[in-house]
Enzyme design. Structure first.
Site, PDB file in Angstrom:
ATOM      1  CG  ASP A  26      -1.886   1.117   1.263  1.00  0.00           C
ATOM      2  OD1 ASP A  26      -2.528   1.370   0.233  1.00  0.00           O
ATOM      3  OD2 ASP A  26      -1.992   1.772   2.310  1.00  0.00           O
ATOM      4  CG  ASP A  28      -1.530   8.425   2.099  1.00  0.00           C
ATOM      5  OD1 ASP A  28      -0.910   8.651   3.152  1.00  0.00           O
ATOM      6  OD2 ASP A  28      -2.041   9.321   1.410  1.00  0.00           O
TER       7      ASP A  28
END
Length: 342
Positions: A26, A28
């Protein structure tokens, strides 16, 4: 070698970057926050890559194109090609392409990332319900998306056109705080039409399938900071996961996690990819990791010992998750977590 689905964090005798061939990362809260690289991220990823691990970046944000995401990562000091970025826009475009003929028109409520992904799958993005679309697709379009775009989607859906959504994340982080995400925008159309979209993004299977198709991963490790997207997505895909505590999930939320939100491994940051992971053992009703032992006594979580705080958290996960079974542990963990200063 999958340890996914157990009631305690798993252990690994070798560094995770050696035990798995591909990291599905991922962005952020894991690699960057507010656009800036998270501490230790750049060096950790460089070391994992140098050791032979394939790095892929998986995001539910359908606004930016893979080229734009790769450019941002490269600027941060993480050399990345567009092919190493997988977005929910790509996942939803594939989902649509499997249900409509090539060359079909698709009404877009969102940004450039969706338009690029649709064209990649041989579909034609259009702007109006009057353009003859055979599908509607909705993805995050940024803070300046005109309200009229939602109306166009509603007009088409009311005529029986199938509706797709890249993802349903209710919020999205911004430099000023938490802002409405695509899920909030999807609710606008849902309320107005009474319809239900087909959803592609994390944690649902279409997104995991897209990452595997594009990366060719055989032993993937999902690395994320969100229990309800990253970790649940790994659970749904039947693969292992590493939760890093650099994003939205804190220790208290981790202890309360339901089975599909329980990661295989937990570590402070991306340096956890580069090291073995300690085993959590059970003996005499206690869960032990490092110098700590944890248990549930009566209606209280207890922690004894000393050592690395993360080992204490891992031991507590074993106790809390086993106590909760298939549910969420509702025991107050404030006192024991205060000892760990996490």
């Amino acid at each position: 070698m999958s340890q996914q689905g157990t009631n305690r964090p798993g252990g690994s005798a070798t560094a995770l970057s050696e035990a798995y061939d591909t990291a599905l990362l991922d962005l952020d809260g894991v690699v960057y926050a507010g656009g800036e690289a998270i501490t230790h991220a750049v060096e950790s990823l460089a070391t994992a890559r140098a050791g032979g691990m394939h790095l892929a970046y998986v995001t539910n944000n359908a606004l930016r194109t893979p080229d734009a995401v790769a450019g941002h990562l490269t600027e941060l000091g993480i050399p990345t090609a567009a092919g190493d970025v997988i977005t929910s826009a790509q996942a939803v475009a594939r989902l649509i392409s499997e249900q409509v003929p090539s060359g079909s028109r698709v009404l877009v409520v969102g940004g450039e990332g969706l338009r690029v992904a649709l064209r990649e799958r041989g579909l034609e993005p259009v702007e109006s319900a009057e353009d003859g679309p055979v599908a509607v697709v909705q993805g995050y379009g940024g803070p300046d998306l005109p309200w009229g775009r939602f109306a166009e989607a509603c007009y088409a859906i009311a005529r029986g056109v199938p509706w797709f959504a890249s993802n349903t994340d209710l919020t999205i982080p911004s430099a000023r705080g938490i802002a409405p995400g695509n899920g909030a925008a999807v609710e606008v159309v849902r309320i107005a039409t009474g319809a239900e979209p087909q959803i592609a993004g994390k944690p649902l299977p279409p997104m995991h399938r897209e990452t595997i198709l594009r990366t060719g991963a055989e032993r993937p490790l999902v690395v994320g900071d969100r229990l309800d997207t990253d970790i649940e997505g790994a659970f749904n895909g039947g693969v292992d996961s590493l939760l890093v505590l650099t994003g939205v999930t804190d220790a208290a939320r981790l202890l309360a996690a339901v089975p599909q939100h329980r990661p295989t491994y937990v570590d402070a940051d991306l340096r956890g990819m580069l090291t073995p992971q300690p085993e959590v053992t059970k003996a005499d009703g206690e869960f032990r990791c490092g110098g700590w032992s944890a248990a549930v006594r009566g209606d209280e979580l207890v922690l004894d010992g000393e050592g690395a705080p993360l080992d204490g958290l891992r031991a507590l996960c074993g106790a809390a998750w086993t106590y909760a079974g298939d549910g969420s542990c509702a025991l107050d963990a404030g006192k024991v977590l205060a000892r760990l200063e996490l």
